[in-house]
Each structure stands twice: as structure tokens, then as C-alpha cells.
Design a protein around this motif. Structure first.
Motif, PDB file in Angstrom:
ATOM      1  N   GLU A  92       0.945  -1.242   0.101  1.00 49.73           N
ATOM      2  CA  GLU A  92      -0.069   0.093  -0.284  1.00 49.73           C
ATOM      3  C   GLU A  92       0.809   1.379  -0.071  1.00 49.73           C
ATOM      4  O   GLU A  92       2.152   1.254   0.256  1.00 49.73           O
ATOM      5  CB  GLU A  92      -0.884   0.094   1.057  1.00 49.73           C
ATOM      6  N   VAL A  93       0.523   2.565  -0.607  1.00 49.61           N
ATOM      7  CA  VAL A  93       0.989   3.731  -0.437  1.00 49.61           C
ATOM      8  C   VAL A  93       0.961   4.053   0.956  1.00 49.61           C
ATOM      9  O   VAL A  93       0.312   4.071   1.552  1.00 49.61           O
ATOM     10  CB  VAL A  93       0.135   4.779  -1.265  1.00 49.61           C
ATOM     11  N   GLN A  94       2.178   4.654   1.361  1.00 49.17           N
ATOM     12  CA  GLN A  94       2.497   5.018   2.568  1.00 49.17           C
ATOM     13  C   GLN A  94       2.317   6.453   2.752  1.00 49.17           C
ATOM     14  O   GLN A  94       3.302   7.200   3.066  1.00 49.17           O
ATOM     15  CB  GLN A  94       4.105   4.366   3.258  1.00 49.17           C
ATOM     16  N   VAL A  95       1.258   6.932   2.642  1.00 52.52           N
ATOM     17  CA  VAL A  95       1.158   8.487   2.883  1.00 52.52           C
ATOM     18  C   VAL A  95       1.136   8.704   4.288  1.00 52.52           C
ATOM     19  O   VAL A  95       0.361   8.277   5.125  1.00 52.52           O
ATOM     20  CB  VAL A  95      -0.110   8.839   2.366  1.00 52.52           C
ATOM     21  N   LEU A  96       1.812   9.841   4.677  1.00 52.52           N
ATOM     22  CA  LEU A  96       2.052  10.105   6.089  1.00 52.52           C
ATOM     23  C   LEU A  96       1.343  11.289   6.622  1.00 52.52           C
ATOM     24  O   LEU A  96       1.423  11.660   7.742  1.00 52.52           O
ATOM     25  CB  LEU A  96       3.677  10.550   6.259  1.00 52.52           C
ATOM     26  N   GLY A  97       0.787  12.024   5.587  1.00 51.93           N
ATOM     27  CA  GLY A  97       0.035  13.391   5.854  1.00 51.93           C
ATOM     28  C   GLY A  97       1.208  14.474   6.013  1.00 51.93           C
ATOM     29  O   GLY A  97       2.450  14.280   5.732  1.00 51.93           O
ATOM     30  N   GLY A  98       0.441  15.947   6.108  1.00 52.11           N
ATOM     31  CA  GLY A  98       1.611  16.935   6.174  1.00 52.11           C
ATOM     32  C   GLY A  98       2.147  16.996   4.731  1.00 52.11           C
ATOM     33  O   GLY A  98       1.311  17.004   3.665  1.00 52.11           O
ATOM     34  N   ASN A  99       3.334  17.264   4.668  1.00 56.78           N
ATOM     35  CA  ASN A  99       3.829  17.692   3.277  1.00 56.78           C
ATOM     36  C   ASN A  99       4.001  16.404   2.258  1.00 56.78           C
ATOM     37  O   ASN A  99       4.481  16.506   1.435  1.00 56.78           O
ATOM     38  CB  ASN A  99       5.578  17.999   3.735  1.00 56.78           C
ATOM     39  N   GLU A 100       3.698  15.295   3.000  1.00 50.36           N
ATOM     40  CA  GLU A 100       3.648  14.044   2.028  1.00 50.36           C
ATOM     41  C   GLU A 100       2.333  13.285   2.131  1.00 50.36           C
ATOM     42  O   GLU A 100       1.822  12.254   2.368  1.00 50.36           O
ATOM     43  CB  GLU A 100       4.553  12.784   2.711  1.00 50.36           C
ATOM     44  N   GLY A 101       1.338  14.483   1.757  1.00 50.06           N
ATOM     45  CA  GLY A 101      -0.164  14.029   2.267  1.00 50.06           C
ATOM     46  C   GLY A 101      -0.692  13.605   0.802  1.00 50.06           C
ATOM     47  O   GLY A 101      -0.176  13.699  -0.278  1.00 50.06           O
ATOM     48  N   ASN A 102      -1.897  12.984   1.120  1.00 46.70           N
ATOM     49  CA  ASN A 102      -2.812  12.517  -0.167  1.00 46.70           C
ATOM     50  C   ASN A 102      -3.866  13.360  -0.390  1.00 46.70           C
ATOM     51  O   ASN A 102      -4.569  13.873   0.419  1.00 46.70           O
ATOM     52  CB  ASN A 102      -3.352  11.136   0.543  1.00 46.70           C
ATOM     53  N   TYR A 103      -3.809  14.067  -1.527  1.00 46.75           N
ATOM     54  CA  TYR A 103      -4.787  15.051  -1.967  1.00 46.75           C
ATOM     55  C   TYR A 103      -6.296  14.493  -2.364  1.00 46.75           C
ATOM     56  O   TYR A 103      -7.279  15.195  -2.392  1.00 46.75           O
ATOM     57  CB  TYR A 103      -4.371  16.055  -2.892  1.00 46.75           C
ATOM     58  N   GLY A 104      -6.196  13.277  -2.515  1.00 44.82           N
ATOM     59  CA  GLY A 104      -7.510  12.549  -3.256  1.00 44.82           C
ATOM     60  C   GLY A 104      -8.754  12.559  -2.298  1.00 44.82           C
ATOM     61  O   GLY A 104      -9.690  12.956  -2.750  1.00 44.82           O
ATOM     62  N   PRO A 105      -8.507  12.550  -1.066  1.00 42.45           N
ATOM     63  CA  PRO A 105      -9.472  12.672   0.006  1.00 42.45           C
ATOM     64  C   PRO A 105     -10.521  14.094  -0.156  1.00 42.45           C
ATOM     65  O   PRO A 105     -11.685  14.081  -0.014  1.00 42.45           O
ATOM     66  CB  PRO A 105      -9.158  12.391   1.524  1.00 42.45           C
ATOM     67  N   GLN A 106      -9.670  14.983  -0.081  1.00 42.92           N
ATOM     68  CA  GLN A 106     -10.242  16.275  -0.326  1.00 42.92           C
ATOM     69  C   GLN A 106     -11.073  16.562  -1.540  1.00 42.92           C
ATOM     70  O   GLN A 106     -12.040  17.238  -1.466  1.00 42.92           O
ATOM     71  CB  GLN A 106      -9.168  17.335  -0.317  1.00 42.92           C
ATOM     72  N   LEU A 107     -10.881  15.802  -2.672  1.00 43.81           N
ATOM     73  CA  LEU A 107     -11.566  15.840  -3.955  1.00 43.81           C
ATOM     74  C   LEU A 107     -12.695  15.211  -3.951  1.00 43.81           C
ATOM     75  O   LEU A 107     -13.845  15.281  -4.450  1.00 43.81           O
ATOM     76  CB  LEU A 107     -10.694  15.293  -4.950  1.00 43.81           C
ATOM     77  N   LEU A 108     -12.892  14.080  -2.766  1.00 38.38           N
ATOM     78  CA  LEU A 108     -14.015  13.253  -2.979  1.00 38.38           C
ATOM     79  C   LEU A 108     -14.985  13.484  -1.711  1.00 38.38           C
ATOM     80  O   LEU A 108     -16.377  12.993  -1.831  1.00 38.38           O
ATOM     81  CB  LEU A 108     -13.408  11.310  -2.849  1.00 38.38           C
ATOM     82  N   LEU A 109     -14.834  13.824  -0.582  1.00 39.69           N
ATOM     83  CA  LEU A 109     -15.301  13.652   0.648  1.00 39.69           C
ATOM     84  C   LEU A 109     -16.329  14.802   0.862  1.00 39.69           C
ATOM     85  O   LEU A 109     -15.950  15.954  -0.016  1.00 39.69           O
ATOM     86  CB  LEU A 109     -14.595  13.816   1.861  1.00 39.69           C
ATOM     87  N   PRO A 110     -17.348  14.721   1.534  1.00 36.36           N
ATOM     88  CA  PRO A 110     -18.425  15.690   1.555  1.00 36.36           C
ATOM     89  C   PRO A 110     -18.103  16.894   2.254  1.00 36.36           C
ATOM     90  O   PRO A 110     -17.190  16.934   3.251  1.00 36.36           O
ATOM     91  CB  PRO A 110     -19.811  15.173   2.288  1.00 36.36           C
ATOM     92  N   PRO A 111     -18.995  18.208   2.407  1.00 31.78           N
ATOM     93  CA  PRO A 111     -18.542  19.258   2.773  1.00 31.78           C
ATOM     94  C   PRO A 111     -18.316  19.152   4.496  1.00 31.78           C
ATOM     95  O   PRO A 111     -17.379  19.571   5.111  1.00 31.78           O
ATOM     96  CB  PRO A 111     -19.741  20.213   2.753  1.00 31.78           C
ATOM     97  N   SER A 112     -19.210  18.209   5.239  1.00 33.64           N
ATOM     98  CA  SER A 112     -19.146  17.956   6.603  1.00 33.64           C
ATOM     99  C   SER A 112     -17.791  17.361   6.874  1.00 33.64           C
ATOM    100  O   SER A 112     -17.217  17.704   8.057  1.00 33.64           O
ATOM    101  CB  SER A 112     -20.123  16.934   6.883  1.00 33.64           C
ATOM    102  N   ILE A 113     -16.905  16.816   6.039  1.00 33.19           N
ATOM    103  CA  ILE A 113     -15.615  16.235   6.501  1.00 33.19           C
ATOM    104  C   ILE A 113     -14.463  17.171   5.723  1.00 33.19           C
ATOM    105  O   ILE A 113     -13.618  17.413   6.482  1.00 33.19           O
ATOM    106  CB  ILE A 113     -15.530  14.767   5.597  1.00 33.19           C
ATOM    107  N   SER A 114     -14.950  17.347   4.557  1.00 33.28           N
ATOM    108  CA  SER A 114     -13.721  18.250   3.765  1.00 33.28           C
ATOM    109  C   SER A 114     -13.942  19.781   4.223  1.00 33.28           C
ATOM    110  O   SER A 114     -12.740  20.314   3.873  1.00 33.28           O
ATOM    111  CB  SER A 114     -13.992  18.221   2.423  1.00 33.28           C
ATOM    112  N   GLY A 115     -14.777  20.481   4.893  1.00 28.80           N
ATOM    113  CA  GLY A 115     -14.719  21.647   5.082  1.00 28.80           C
ATOM    114  C   GLY A 115     -14.938  22.783   4.109  1.00 28.80           C
ATOM    115  O   GLY A 115     -14.879  23.997   4.270  1.00 28.80           O
ATOM    116  N   ASP A 116     -15.090  22.387   2.619  1.00 24.29           N
ATOM    117  CA  ASP A 116     -15.444  23.274   1.704  1.00 24.29           C
ATOM    118  C   ASP A 116     -16.844  22.981   1.174  1.00 24.29           C
ATOM    119  O   ASP A 116     -17.495  21.913   1.646  1.00 24.29           O
ATOM    120  CB  ASP A 116     -14.497  23.094   0.636  1.00 24.29           C
ATOM    121  N   THR A 117     -17.128  23.517  -0.049  1.00 20.46           N
ATOM    122  CA  THR A 117     -18.434  23.717  -0.472  1.00 20.46           C
ATOM    123  C   THR A 117     -18.734  23.560  -1.915  1.00 20.46           C
ATOM    124  O   THR A 117     -19.836  23.555  -2.328  1.00 20.46           O
ATOM    125  CB  THR A 117     -19.359  24.921  -0.175  1.00 20.46           C
ATOM    126  N   TRP A 118     -17.589  22.791  -2.520  1.00 24.06           N
ATOM    127  CA  TRP A 118     -17.457  22.930  -3.926  1.00 24.06           C
ATOM    128  C   TRP A 118     -18.094  21.137  -4.333  1.00 24.06           C
ATOM    129  O   TRP A 118     -17.658  20.418  -3.635  1.00 24.06           O
ATOM    130  CB  TRP A 118     -16.189  23.255  -4.546  1.00 24.06           C
TER     131      TRP A 118
END
Length: 375
Positions: A157-183
Motif C-alpha cells: 500500500e501507498v505509505q502516505v504520512l500526511g502533512g508535506n507527504e499528504g494525499n490530496y485525493g480525499p479532499q476531492l471526494l469527501l462531502p462538505p461536513s468532512i472536507s470543510g469546503d462547499t464545492w
């Protein structure tokens, strides 16, 4: 690959030399497998070159069969050089290529190539199952709760650690209540997919994979009004502002077990194939396959394809599964998705030519020896 044999440092043991060679060879095979599935035949570069002569570096496309031949050669070598584990720390064992990862990928390669070899698929899966890495199925929700990384089911599995080595995919998929955005988000589950979960009464995998939420935008497929309930892809759970630590399985045992079922079915061993499917269904509280779901080789092939869809949603296998089963054109062209703004179904107009991506124009400009894919 070319230089590891030239290093005479006494600190570099033969064991570590083999591991380096095996890991590099695995990575080359993994990436060529991605390339050949997306674009078809591509230039094969298997030796380091310092030449600046255009004829030396502008390689033509190899055939699809030639690319698969190289992938298999690389993975067979990798499997022979790599250990089952690097020790007792799964943070290492699931992060690096292992013999189990090489054999699991070989099984997928032997199934995906234009002339599948299902006997070889079973041979490689037997090596995965017999590995001293002891791959085992775990609770399905635990696979995706963010608290069980590098678990017993994970092969690599991909060893994403967060922070500067973060995974941007979840922000593109998750709903506003989790992502904190409204698009509006990506990879929204279709009506067809939601219905597929409902058809099987597959509550466990649906709840682990999909989250519904009311949104403040108009969604022309789920509710043509602000405030409609919309399903979101939910196997990643933490958005992290484009720096999530959520990880992605590249290979896991659940996928391999269903691939084993597929191979057994293609070799006319339907009852054994059904046993493997039932292993996957049992852990999510679904009944064994009915007689009608396994009544023939063709029927069971479709049943396994449906099972893979529910098991592996959002994990990046669906397109390959449809292509491998010669079902991508019919599936896309019979999909009924109604645009609520007009009441008209979407016409995907899927054709054989669209199965492969176009060769990028930039690559065609750089390398005159390349030829484009048909449009």
C-alpha cells in the motif's frame, strides 16, 4: 538495475543487493503494467543509455504482447529475488515490494493480458496464499477506518504520512461536513452503483464505501434542487486539506481471492470458484451464492464481476475488470443515467477505440517514431 552489480562496498550484502534489484524490477513492471493497460503498446526501455543520438532514444512502440512479456519477465525475476517479509515490522513489509507483491501482481498480469493464462493465475495466487507473510482477510470496515494501515490483508500500500507527504485525493471526494469546503466533488457514486449494493442487501460494504449528505449545490443526477441528498465516495475518511494521511491499497488479498474465483471459473471449476466468492461474501454478512448465481460459467463470470464491483469500489480496479471481461462497451452504453435538468439519459457513446487513451501530443512531438492510437 545496471549499476548495482558494479558496487563492491563490503557493507552491501548479497541479500540487500538482491532486494534492491528486485524492488527496482518490481517497480518497472508495475509501471509498465499501468502503461500498457492505459495506452496499449509503448516504447520499452530496459537499459540505461547516455546517447543523445535521436535514433537511439526515439524508440517506436513495442507491441502489447511484447510489453506484457517484459512485465512477466521482470516480475518473475523480482519474485525470485525478494523476501516474503523484511522482518516483523509491517510498516516496512507493506511499504516495500515483496515476493508476495510480485506474485500477486503476476496473477493480475496473467489474467489481464490479451491471451490470459488462468493456470498461471492460480499458480501465482497459490504462492501468495502460501507466503510466510501470512496474508489474511480482516473485517471489511476495518480496512477503511484509517486505524488499520499495513494490516494482514494488505499486500502493498501507498505509505502516505500526511502533512508535506499528504494525499490530496480525499479532499476531492469527501462531502462538505468532512472536507470543510462547499464545492462539488468527484467520483460521485451512480444510481446504478447504489442499486447494485441494494440488490445484494450489501449493507456492510455500502456503509464502508459510501456516505450520503445533503448539499448546497444542484446535482443534476441526484436532486435538481439545493439541499438534495447526494452519495459520496467514502473509503477515504479524512480530507486533511489536501494533506490527508489516508492511504491506498495497491494490492490486497480480497482482490486476489476474487481473481482466484475468476480463474477457477474460466477453467470450468465452478464449485471451487463459488467457494472463493463465498469467502468474500461471508465476511460482509451476505449469504452464499444461490444456484442461479452460479448456474453456468457465463452466469458465474457475471456474478464475480458484480462481486468485484462491490468489494473494490473506489480502489481503481473496475475499468480493468470491465476490459478484461470484454464488458466495458456494453456496460457503458447500457448505463441509464438521467440528467434531471432535461429528463434525458446521458449518451456515453463508448467505442472500442476509446478503451485506450490517446498518445499525448507532447510525446508524439518529442518522438517521431511514435504512432497515435486510433480515434
Amino acid at each position: 538495475m545496471d549499476r548495482i552489480g558494479l558496487i563492491n562496498d563490503p557493507v552491501l550484502t548479497e541479500e540487500r543487493r538482491n532486494q534492491i534489484q528486485g524492488e527496482a524490477t518490481f517497480l518497472r513492471a508495475y509501471h509498465y503494467f499501468t502503461l500498457v493497460k492505459l495506452w496499449g503498446g509503448v516504447p520499452l526501455v530496459t537499459a540505461y543509455s547516455t546517447s543523445a543520438v535521436p535514433a537511439d532514444v526515439n524508440k517506436p512502440r513495442a507491441t502489447v504482447d511484447e510489453v506484457y512479456e517484459q512485465i512477466i519477465k521482470d516480475l518473475e525475476l523480482a519474485a525470485s529475488l525478494l523476501p516474503d517479509t523484511y522482518g516483523s515490522d509491517n510498516n516496512v513489509n507493506k511499504a516495500r515490494a515483496t515476493a508476495g507483491a510480485a506474485n500477486a501482481l503476476l496473477a493480475k498480469v496473467y489474467a489481464q493480458k490479451p491471451n490470459p493464462d488462468f493456470t498461471k493465475v492460480l499458480e501465482k495466487i497459490a504462492l501468495v496464499e502460501g507466503s510466510t507473510a501470512n496474508y489474511t482477510l480482516i473485517s471489511y470496515p476495518n480496512l477503511f477506518d484509517g486505524n488499520n494501515y499495513n494490516n494482514a490483508e494488505s499486500i502493498i500500500e501507498v505509505q502516505v504520512l500526511g502533512g508535506n507527504e499528504g494525499n490530496y485525493g480525499p479532499q476531492l471526494l469527501l462531502p462538505p461536513s468532512i472536507s470543510g469546503d462547499t464545492w462539488r466533488k468527484f467520483v460521485m457514486p451512480s444510481h446504478n452503483l447504489i442499486n447494485a449494493f441494494a440488490e445484494q442487501n450489501d449493507v456492510v460494504r455500502r456503509n464502508a464505501s459510501i456516505l450520503n449528505e445533503n448539499v448546497q449545490w444542484v446535482d443534476e443526477f441526484w436532486g435538481n434542487a439545493v439541499g438534495s441528498s447526494v452519495p459520496f465516495s467514502y473509503k477515504w475518511k479524512v480530507a486533511g486539506g489536501f494533506n490527508s494521511s489516508n492511504r491506498q491499497y495497491l494490492l490486497r488479498l480480497g482482490d486476489i481471492i476474487l481473481l482466484k474465483a475468476e480463474a477457477l471459473n474460466e477453467l470450468n471449476q465452478l464449485e471451487l470458484a463459488s467457494i472463493e466468492v463465498n469467502r468474500i461474501r461471508t465476511r460482509v454478512n451476505l449469504p452464499d451464492l444461490t444456484a442461479s448465481q452460479k448456474s453456468s460459467k457465463e452466469v458465474l463470470r457475471t456474478t464475480i464481476l458484480k462481486e468485484r464491483r462491490l468489494e473494490l469500489f473506489q480502489e481503481g480496479h473496475r475499468w480493468d475488470d470491465l476490459v478484461r471481461n470484454n464488458a466495458v462497451i456494453s456496460t457503458m452504453n447500457t448505463l441509464v443515467e438521467i440528467d434531471l435538468r432535461s429528463g434525458n439519459p446521458v449518451n456515453y457513446n463508448m467505442t472500442q477505440a476509446k478503451i485506450l487513451l490517446p498518445i499525448p501530443q507532447q510525446e508524439l512531438d518529442r518522438n517521431p517514431a511514435l504512432v497515435p492510437n486510433p480515434l
